[in-house]
Motif scaffolding. Sequence first.
Motif, PDB file in Angstrom:
ATOM      1  N   GLN A 160       0.813  -1.225   0.000  1.00  0.00           N
ATOM      2  CA  GLN A 160       0.000   0.000   0.000  1.00  0.00           C
ATOM      3  C   GLN A 160       0.843   1.270   0.000  1.00  0.00           C
ATOM      4  O   GLN A 160       0.357   2.347   0.311  1.00  0.00           O
ATOM      5  CB  GLN A 160      -0.952  -0.027   1.195  1.00  0.00           C
ATOM      6  N   SER A 161       2.113   1.130  -0.375  1.00  0.00           N
ATOM      7  CA  SER A 161       3.005   2.287  -0.367  1.00  0.00           C
ATOM      8  C   SER A 161       2.615   3.328  -1.413  1.00  0.00           C
ATOM      9  O   SER A 161       2.994   4.496  -1.303  1.00  0.00           O
ATOM     10  CB  SER A 161       4.459   1.844  -0.579  1.00  0.00           C
ATOM     11  N   HIS A 162       1.865   2.902  -2.455  1.00  0.00           N
ATOM     12  CA  HIS A 162       1.440   3.845  -3.499  1.00  0.00           C
ATOM     13  C   HIS A 162      -0.049   4.147  -3.407  1.00  0.00           C
ATOM     14  O   HIS A 162      -0.657   4.590  -4.382  1.00  0.00           O
ATOM     15  CB  HIS A 162       1.768   3.281  -4.878  1.00  0.00           C
ATOM     16  N   LEU A 163      -0.641   3.921  -2.243  1.00  0.00           N
ATOM     17  CA  LEU A 163      -2.087   4.078  -2.103  1.00  0.00           C
ATOM     18  C   LEU A 163      -2.540   5.507  -2.383  1.00  0.00           C
ATOM     19  O   LEU A 163      -3.539   5.721  -3.074  1.00  0.00           O
ATOM     20  CB  LEU A 163      -2.522   3.655  -0.694  1.00  0.00           C
ATOM     21  N   ASP A 164      -1.809   6.497  -1.878  1.00  0.00           N
ATOM     22  CA  ASP A 164      -2.210   7.890  -2.100  1.00  0.00           C
ATOM     23  C   ASP A 164      -2.173   8.237  -3.589  1.00  0.00           C
ATOM     24  O   ASP A 164      -3.083   8.906  -4.102  1.00  0.00           O
ATOM     25  CB  ASP A 164      -1.311   8.838  -1.316  1.00  0.00           C
ATOM     26  N   ALA A 165      -1.122   7.801  -4.272  1.00  0.00           N
ATOM     27  CA  ALA A 165      -1.027   8.051  -5.710  1.00  0.00           C
ATOM     28  C   ALA A 165      -2.172   7.365  -6.446  1.00  0.00           C
ATOM     29  O   ALA A 165      -2.794   7.947  -7.348  1.00  0.00           O
ATOM     30  CB  ALA A 165       0.314   7.554  -6.245  1.00  0.00           C
ATOM     31  N   TYR A 166      -2.447   6.122  -6.045  1.00  0.00           N
ATOM     32  CA  TYR A 166      -3.537   5.382  -6.687  1.00  0.00           C
ATOM     33  C   TYR A 166      -4.881   6.087  -6.491  1.00  0.00           C
ATOM     34  O   TYR A 166      -5.675   6.221  -7.432  1.00  0.00           O
ATOM     35  CB  TYR A 166      -3.611   3.962  -6.140  1.00  0.00           C
ATOM     36  N   LEU A 167      -5.146   6.552  -5.267  1.00  0.00           N
ATOM     37  CA  LEU A 167      -6.417   7.224  -5.008  1.00  0.00           C
ATOM     38  C   LEU A 167      -6.541   8.509  -5.814  1.00  0.00           C
ATOM     39  O   LEU A 167      -7.644   8.879  -6.248  1.00  0.00           O
ATOM     40  CB  LEU A 167      -6.554   7.506  -3.506  1.00  0.00           C
ATOM     41  N   GLY A 168      -5.419   9.185  -6.049  1.00  0.00           N
ATOM     42  CA  GLY A 168      -5.438  10.358  -6.907  1.00  0.00           C
ATOM     43  C   GLY A 168      -5.823   9.988  -8.332  1.00  0.00           C
ATOM     44  O   GLY A 168      -6.618  10.686  -8.982  1.00  0.00           O
ATOM     45  N   MET A 169      -5.268   8.893  -8.829  1.00  0.00           N
ATOM     46  CA  MET A 169      -5.633   8.401 -10.162  1.00  0.00           C
ATOM     47  C   MET A 169      -7.119   8.061 -10.223  1.00  0.00           C
ATOM     48  O   MET A 169      -7.823   8.407 -11.178  1.00  0.00           O
ATOM     49  CB  MET A 169      -4.810   7.151 -10.510  1.00  0.00           C
ATOM     50  N   ILE A 255      -3.616   9.796 -15.666  1.00  0.00           N
ATOM     51  CA  ILE A 255      -2.843   9.145 -14.602  1.00  0.00           C
ATOM     52  C   ILE A 255      -1.508   9.843 -14.371  1.00  0.00           C
ATOM     53  O   ILE A 255      -1.040   9.961 -13.231  1.00  0.00           O
ATOM     54  CB  ILE A 255      -2.624   7.660 -14.956  1.00  0.00           C
ATOM     55  N   ARG A 256      -0.895  10.338 -15.423  1.00  0.00           N
ATOM     56  CA  ARG A 256       0.479  10.849 -15.368  1.00  0.00           C
ATOM     57  C   ARG A 256       0.717  11.882 -14.262  1.00  0.00           C
ATOM     58  O   ARG A 256       1.741  11.804 -13.552  1.00  0.00           O
ATOM     59  CB  ARG A 256       0.865  11.419 -16.732  1.00  0.00           C
ATOM     60  N   PRO A 257      -0.165  12.875 -14.058  1.00  0.00           N
ATOM     61  CA  PRO A 257       0.116  13.875 -13.008  1.00  0.00           C
ATOM     62  C   PRO A 257       0.145  13.305 -11.594  1.00  0.00           C
ATOM     63  O   PRO A 257       0.639  13.968 -10.671  1.00  0.00           O
ATOM     64  CB  PRO A 257      -1.041  14.870 -13.160  1.00  0.00           C
ATOM     65  N   HIS A 258      -0.341  12.093 -11.394  1.00  0.00           N
ATOM     66  CA  HIS A 258      -0.417  11.511 -10.068  1.00  0.00           C
ATOM     67  C   HIS A 258       0.728  10.530  -9.768  1.00  0.00           C
ATOM     68  O   HIS A 258       0.758   9.916  -8.702  1.00  0.00           O
ATOM     69  CB  HIS A 258      -1.767  10.817  -9.884  1.00  0.00           C
ATOM     70  N   LEU A 259       1.643  10.422 -10.709  1.00  0.00           N
ATOM     71  CA  LEU A 259       2.760   9.494 -10.512  1.00  0.00           C
ATOM     72  C   LEU A 259       3.791  10.094  -9.545  1.00  0.00           C
ATOM     73  O   LEU A 259       4.172  11.255  -9.663  1.00  0.00           O
ATOM     74  CB  LEU A 259       3.456   9.198 -11.855  1.00  0.00           C
ATOM     75  N   THR A 260       4.222   9.299  -8.609  1.00  0.00           N
ATOM     76  CA  THR A 260       5.312   9.691  -7.724  1.00  0.00           C
ATOM     77  C   THR A 260       6.635   9.483  -8.458  1.00  0.00           C
ATOM     78  O   THR A 260       6.684   8.840  -9.516  1.00  0.00           O
ATOM     79  CB  THR A 260       5.294   8.852  -6.442  1.00  0.00           C
ATOM     80  N   ASP A 261       7.703   9.969  -7.878  1.00  0.00           N
ATOM     81  CA  ASP A 261       9.019   9.761  -8.485  1.00  0.00           C
ATOM     82  C   ASP A 261       9.321   8.266  -8.608  1.00  0.00           C
ATOM     83  O   ASP A 261       9.897   7.815  -9.596  1.00  0.00           O
ATOM     84  CB  ASP A 261      10.112  10.449  -7.654  1.00  0.00           C
ATOM     85  N   HIS A 262       8.945   7.502  -7.602  1.00  0.00           N
ATOM     86  CA  HIS A 262       9.201   6.067  -7.635  1.00  0.00           C
ATOM     87  C   HIS A 262       8.433   5.407  -8.768  1.00  0.00           C
ATOM     88  O   HIS A 262       8.970   4.548  -9.490  1.00  0.00           O
ATOM     89  CB  HIS A 262       8.812   5.439  -6.293  1.00  0.00           C
ATOM     90  N   LEU A 263       7.166   5.760  -8.967  1.00  0.00           N
ATOM     91  CA  LEU A 263       6.377   5.182 -10.046  1.00  0.00           C
ATOM     92  C   LEU A 263       6.915   5.612 -11.418  1.00  0.00           C
ATOM     93  O   LEU A 263       6.897   4.826 -12.361  1.00  0.00           O
ATOM     94  CB  LEU A 263       4.914   5.581  -9.899  1.00  0.00           C
ATOM     95  N   ARG A 264       7.405   6.837 -11.502  1.00  0.00           N
ATOM     96  CA  ARG A 264       7.982   7.286 -12.776  1.00  0.00           C
ATOM     97  C   ARG A 264       9.250   6.510 -13.082  1.00  0.00           C
ATOM     98  O   ARG A 264       9.562   6.242 -14.232  1.00  0.00           O
ATOM     99  CB  ARG A 264       8.295   8.789 -12.727  1.00  0.00           C
ATOM    100  N   GLY A 265       9.990   6.155 -12.037  1.00  0.00           N
ATOM    101  CA  GLY A 265      11.254   5.467 -12.245  1.00  0.00           C
ATOM    102  C   GLY A 265      11.075   4.034 -12.685  1.00  0.00           C
ATOM    103  O   GLY A 265      11.953   3.460 -13.275  1.00  0.00           O
TER     104      GLY A 265
END
Length: 265
Positions: A160-169, A255-265
């Motif tokens: 669930q480390s990307h939960l906030d990003a996912y909820l934004g998407m 989706i793109r604006p909600h990507l964290t640096d980790h997800l972009r990497g």
Amino acid sequence: MHPMMNIAVRAARSAGNILLRYYERTDTLKVTQKGLNDFVSEVDRASEQAIIDTLRSSYPNHAILAEESGNKSGNDYQWIIDPLDGTTNYLHGFPQFSISIALKHRGVLEHGLVYDPLRDEIFTASRGEGALLNDRRIRVTNRKSLDGALLGTGFPYRDQSHLDAYLGMFRALIKDTAGIRRPGSAALDLAYVAAGRLDGFWELGLSEWDFAAGALLVKEAGGTVSDINGGGRFFETGNIIAGGLRLHSAMASVIRPHLTDHLRG
């Protein structure tokens, strides 16, 4: 149908019989927790063994990557198996689960199937030959935008480390669509995209066996599959977007604006 696909279908049906046999008495199954919200039962293992036994009887030297038994070495062919995608659904009697089997040759997806034993629906695809549902050709929808689209997804439940990003998407996508569904079997969701029942799908943190067959189904049905950045690294990242060409592009841009640096990497 290609001979290797015939064997895969035979394996899936054998496993499907096991799942159906125990479906009405899941309260008797021994269940083990593998991790956070991640369970395995004796029926997962029995289903997987039935698939492996069928494949090994025809192709004893092929490698196998399976959810419960791990990676078994072999030659340039590798079978990728999820014996029960949607274990939590199955254990609760929720009628949405599937069997997924794919075959790679030297790293290239060649064949894939997703089998829904409850509905006796088998989705199959072979590279360059299109996608089928019970021998009837299927295609992704030609929806051009998110307006009126029906999307599938999977909520992050293990990592669930990307939960906030996912909820934004999720918030961004739901505004312009006809709705978002979370049935609980990524393999079957991707098969539904291939069959035009869903216009698109996205999820984070999947394993290879969750989407290998489904990804080939979508591609062979005329769709596009990418990682969450729109690139081709979904086998490495486990983050995936799938849909028809224009709908996929529309999803990726939202989706793109909600990507964290980790997800972009």
